[in-house]
Design a protein around this motif. Sequence first.
Motif, PDB file in Angstrom:
ATOM      1  N   PHE A   1       4.754  27.145  22.796  1.00 36.71           N
ATOM      2  CA  PHE A   1       5.250  26.110  21.898  1.00 36.71           C
ATOM      3  C   PHE A   1       6.567  25.565  22.453  1.00 36.71           C
ATOM      4  CE2 PHE A   1       2.797  28.648  18.709  1.00 36.71           C
ATOM      5  CZ  PHE A   1       1.882  27.658  18.396  1.00 36.71           C
ATOM      6  N   GLN A   2       6.601  24.260  22.663  1.00 39.81           N
ATOM      7  CA  GLN A   2       7.799  23.597  23.155  1.00 39.81           C
ATOM      8  C   GLN A   2       8.085  22.361  22.315  1.00 39.81           C
ATOM      9  OE1 GLN A   2       9.898  24.632  25.335  1.00 39.81           O
ATOM     10  NE2 GLN A   2       8.737  26.406  26.090  1.00 39.81           N
ATOM     11  N   PRO A   3       9.318  22.247  21.808  1.00 34.95           N
ATOM     12  CA  PRO A   3      10.384  23.252  21.817  1.00 34.95           C
ATOM     13  C   PRO A   3      10.006  24.465  20.969  1.00 34.95           C
ATOM     14  CG  PRO A   3      10.943  21.454  20.354  1.00 34.95           C
ATOM     15  CD  PRO A   3       9.683  21.036  21.050  1.00 34.95           C
ATOM     16  N   PRO A   4      10.762  25.574  21.075  1.00 33.68           N
ATOM     17  CA  PRO A   4      10.446  26.779  20.310  1.00 33.68           C
ATOM     18  C   PRO A   4      10.374  26.500  18.808  1.00 33.68           C
ATOM     19  CG  PRO A   4      12.079  27.255  21.981  1.00 33.68           C
ATOM     20  CD  PRO A   4      11.918  25.767  21.975  1.00 33.68           C
ATOM     21  N   LEU A   5       9.501  27.229  18.139  1.00 29.26           N
ATOM     22  CA  LEU A   5       9.300  27.004  16.711  1.00 29.26           C
ATOM     23  C   LEU A   5      10.469  27.527  15.880  1.00 29.26           C
ATOM     24  CD1 LEU A   5       5.526  27.916  16.278  1.00 29.26           C
ATOM     25  CD2 LEU A   5       6.568  25.747  16.960  1.00 29.26           C
ATOM     26  N   GLU A   6      10.677  26.880  14.742  1.00 34.52           N
ATOM     27  CA  GLU A   6      11.719  27.277  13.804  1.00 34.52           C
ATOM     28  C   GLU A   6      11.081  27.623  12.460  1.00 34.52           C
ATOM     29  OE1 GLU A   6      15.045  24.593  13.669  1.00 34.52           O
ATOM     30  OE2 GLU A   6      14.781  23.995  15.765  1.00 34.52           O
ATOM     31  N   LYS A   7      11.695  28.543  11.755  1.00 35.61           N
ATOM     32  CA  LYS A   7      11.165  29.066  10.495  1.00 35.61           C
ATOM     33  C   LYS A   7      11.629  28.227   9.305  1.00 35.61           C
ATOM     34  CE  LYS A   7      10.788  33.600   8.201  1.00 35.61           C
ATOM     35  NZ  LYS A   7      11.243  35.005   8.287  1.00 35.61           N
ATOM     36  N   ALA A   8      10.752  28.083   8.320  1.00 33.84           N
ATOM     37  CA  ALA A   8      11.116  27.331   7.117  1.00 33.84           C
ATOM     38  C   ALA A   8      10.233  27.760   5.954  1.00 33.84           C
ATOM     39  CB  ALA A   8      10.982  25.825   7.353  1.00 33.84           C
ATOM     40  N   LEU A   9      10.558  27.281   4.773  1.00 33.24           N
ATOM     41  CA  LEU A   9       9.774  27.509   3.568  1.00 33.24           C
ATOM     42  C   LEU A   9       9.003  26.234   3.247  1.00 33.24           C
ATOM     43  CD1 LEU A   9       9.338  29.458   1.043  1.00 33.24           C
ATOM     44  CD2 LEU A   9      11.090  28.058  -0.079  1.00 33.24           C
ATOM     45  N   LEU A  10       7.706  26.373   2.992  1.00 30.47           N
ATOM     46  CA  LEU A  10       6.902  25.208   2.611  1.00 30.47           C
ATOM     47  C   LEU A  10       7.148  24.871   1.147  1.00 30.47           C
ATOM     48  CD1 LEU A  10       4.689  23.108   3.251  1.00 30.47           C
ATOM     49  CD2 LEU A  10       3.013  24.815   2.507  1.00 30.47           C
ATOM     50  N   LEU A  11       7.628  23.666   0.897  1.00 35.43           N
ATOM     51  CA  LEU A  11       7.826  23.205  -0.476  1.00 35.43           C
ATOM     52  C   LEU A  11       6.534  22.626  -1.036  1.00 35.43           C
ATOM     53  CD1 LEU A  11      11.339  21.548  -0.075  1.00 35.43           C
ATOM     54  CD2 LEU A  11      10.789  23.875  -0.827  1.00 35.43           C
ATOM     55  N   LYS A  12       5.919  21.719  -0.287  1.00 34.59           N
ATOM     56  CA  LYS A  12       4.623  21.179  -0.685  1.00 34.59           C
ATOM     57  C   LYS A  12       4.012  20.398   0.464  1.00 34.59           C
ATOM     58  CE  LYS A  12       6.428  16.870  -2.729  1.00 34.59           C
ATOM     59  NZ  LYS A  12       6.385  15.979  -3.904  1.00 34.59           N
ATOM     60  N   ARG A  13       2.687  20.359   0.466  1.00 32.63           N
ATOM     61  CA  ARG A  13       1.931  19.504   1.377  1.00 32.63           C
ATOM     62  C   ARG A  13       1.306  18.390   0.548  1.00 32.63           C
ATOM     63  NH1 ARG A  13      -4.243  20.269   3.230  1.00 32.63           N
ATOM     64  NH2 ARG A  13      -4.332  18.689   4.861  1.00 32.63           N
ATOM     65  N   TYR A  14       1.333  17.160   1.049  1.00 33.22           N
ATOM     66  CA  TYR A  14       0.799  16.043   0.278  1.00 33.22           C
ATOM     67  C   TYR A  14       0.362  14.911   1.204  1.00 33.22           C
ATOM     68  CZ  TYR A  14       5.615  14.369   0.950  1.00 33.22           C
ATOM     69  OH  TYR A  14       6.816  13.997   1.499  1.00 33.22           O
ATOM     70  N   LYS A  15      -0.453  14.021   0.660  1.00 30.85           N
ATOM     71  CA  LYS A  15      -1.031  12.914   1.426  1.00 30.85           C
ATOM     72  C   LYS A  15      -1.659  13.402   2.726  1.00 30.85           C
ATOM     73  CE  LYS A  15       2.000   9.341  -0.466  1.00 30.85           C
ATOM     74  NZ  LYS A  15       2.984   8.272  -0.193  1.00 30.85           N
ATOM     75  N   ARG A  16      -2.134  14.651   2.708  1.00 36.46           N
ATOM     76  CA  ARG A  16      -2.831  15.307   3.813  1.00 36.46           C
ATOM     77  C   ARG A  16      -1.953  15.533   5.037  1.00 36.46           C
ATOM     78  NH1 ARG A  16      -8.306  12.050   4.654  1.00 36.46           N
ATOM     79  NH2 ARG A  16      -8.894  13.838   5.930  1.00 36.46           N
TER      80      ARG A  16
ATOM     81  N   HIS B   1       5.280  16.491   9.963  1.00 32.98           N
ATOM     82  CA  HIS B   1       3.873  16.130  10.105  1.00 32.98           C
ATOM     83  C   HIS B   1       2.984  17.354   9.927  1.00 32.98           C
ATOM     84  CE1 HIS B   1       0.291  14.927  12.758  1.00 32.98           C
ATOM     85  NE2 HIS B   1       0.226  14.191  11.677  1.00 32.98           N
ATOM     86  N   CYS B   2       1.857  17.176   9.257  1.00 36.12           N
ATOM     87  CA  CYS B   2       0.856  18.224   9.090  1.00 36.12           C
ATOM     88  C   CYS B   2      -0.422  17.763   9.784  1.00 36.12           C
ATOM     89  CB  CYS B   2       0.595  18.477   7.607  1.00 36.12           C
ATOM     90  SG  CYS B   2      -0.749  19.638   7.293  1.00 36.12           S
ATOM     91  N   ALA B   3      -0.720  18.337  10.945  1.00 33.01           N
ATOM     92  CA  ALA B   3      -1.865  17.903  11.751  1.00 33.01           C
ATOM     93  C   ALA B   3      -3.128  18.653  11.338  1.00 33.01           C
ATOM     94  CB  ALA B   3      -1.562  18.111  13.227  1.00 33.01           C
ATOM     95  N   ASN B   4      -3.565  18.410  10.094  1.00 35.01           N
ATOM     96  CA  ASN B   4      -4.750  19.083   9.573  1.00 35.01           C
ATOM     97  C   ASN B   4      -5.318  18.247   8.434  1.00 35.01           C
ATOM     98  OD1 ASN B   4      -6.503  20.939   8.120  1.00 35.01           O
ATOM     99  ND2 ASN B   4      -5.538  22.583   9.278  1.00 35.01           N
ATOM    100  N   THR B   5      -6.586  17.865   8.553  1.00 34.22           N
ATOM    101  CA  THR B   5      -7.210  17.035   7.519  1.00 34.22           C
ATOM    102  C   THR B   5      -7.991  17.861   6.503  1.00 34.22           C
ATOM    103  OG1 THR B   5      -9.202  16.716   8.853  1.00 34.22           O
ATOM    104  CG2 THR B   5      -7.430  15.105   9.120  1.00 34.22           C
TER     105      THR B   5
ATOM    106  N   GLY C   1      -1.695  26.970   3.206  1.00 39.22           N
ATOM    107  CA  GLY C   1      -0.817  25.839   2.964  1.00 39.22           C
ATOM    108  C   GLY C   1      -0.339  25.754   1.529  1.00 39.22           C
ATOM    109  N   ASP C   2       0.043  26.912   0.974  1.00 41.96           N
ATOM    110  CA  ASP C   2       0.485  26.951  -0.417  1.00 41.96           C
ATOM    111  C   ASP C   2       2.005  26.835  -0.510  1.00 41.96           C
ATOM    112  OD1 ASP C   2      -2.160  27.457  -1.299  1.00 41.96           O
ATOM    113  OD2 ASP C   2      -1.903  29.587  -0.820  1.00 41.96           O
ATOM    114  N   SER C   3       2.479  26.161  -1.531  1.00 37.09           N
ATOM    115  CA  SER C   3       3.919  26.071  -1.759  1.00 37.09           C
ATOM    116  C   SER C   3       4.513  27.475  -1.823  1.00 37.09           C
ATOM    117  CB  SER C   3       4.203  25.329  -3.064  1.00 37.09           C
ATOM    118  OG  SER C   3       3.754  23.989  -2.991  1.00 37.09           O
ATOM    119  N   GLY C   4       5.622  27.676  -1.122  1.00 38.96           N
ATOM    120  CA  GLY C   4       6.256  28.980  -1.060  1.00 38.96           C
ATOM    121  C   GLY C   4       5.898  29.776   0.173  1.00 38.96           C
ATOM    122  N   ASP C   5       4.910  29.307   0.950  1.00 36.73           N
ATOM    123  CA  ASP C   5       4.538  29.995   2.189  1.00 36.73           C
ATOM    124  C   ASP C   5       5.659  29.895   3.223  1.00 36.73           C
ATOM    125  OD1 ASP C   5       2.068  30.711   1.243  1.00 36.73           O
ATOM    126  OD2 ASP C   5       0.939  29.209   2.392  1.00 36.73           O
TER     127      ASP C   5
END
Length: 231
Positions: A3-18, A33-37, A44-48
Amino acid sequence: MKFQPPLEKALLLKRYKRFLADIDGDRGALTVHCANTGAMTGCGDSGDTIWYRFDPSPKKKLPGSWELTEKDGNLICINTARANALVKEALANGTIEALSWAETVLPEQDDGHGSRVDFVLEGQGRRLWLEVKSVTLLTDNGVGAFPDAVSSRALKHLDALMAKVAGGEEAVLLFTVLHSGINQVRAAAEIDPVYAQRLKDAAKAGVQVLAVKANIEIEGMVIDKSVKVVI
């Protein structure tokens, strides 16, 4: 694959509009961006906890892209485009034993019927059409299921492979497991019974159905073994 650049950690708040995801990490709240249809059930749950690639550019609308979800001790790659890249790398390295005979790998080939197949493999007097599908839906006892939502596109791809076999050529459907907790793959008949039946029909018609699994780490991924497919 690194993975380039190196990945960074975060909390998922919500996914929307796909294609959009709101996250919160060391850089604060961002929309990436969420590259998944797909439905992304269970990944992909809020809080993940998620891992994303921060890669801002004046040419991009969003500053980064969501790559992994960390859930219940497992890592899941939600970027479906990674499946093809992993398979291409594995084909070049000869690490998919059933396809290691290939000498030439041609990506994104027109099937002659208004559709495109992910790869055509050539070598040793053989020619084979290869379609790749990513698997991230975990069901019971380490079993993964595909698809995670009703998919007319997946049906179209199966029909294209069946047409190639009917014309005397070789064809393979390759499930690529992008979930560290999945060790076996089946059709998700409870989600898309039409696809499950069509998969059985394709296998009976001579389409080879295979599955491989990626070893997923925060730093990168690589296909490292085959897994069982139950049809």
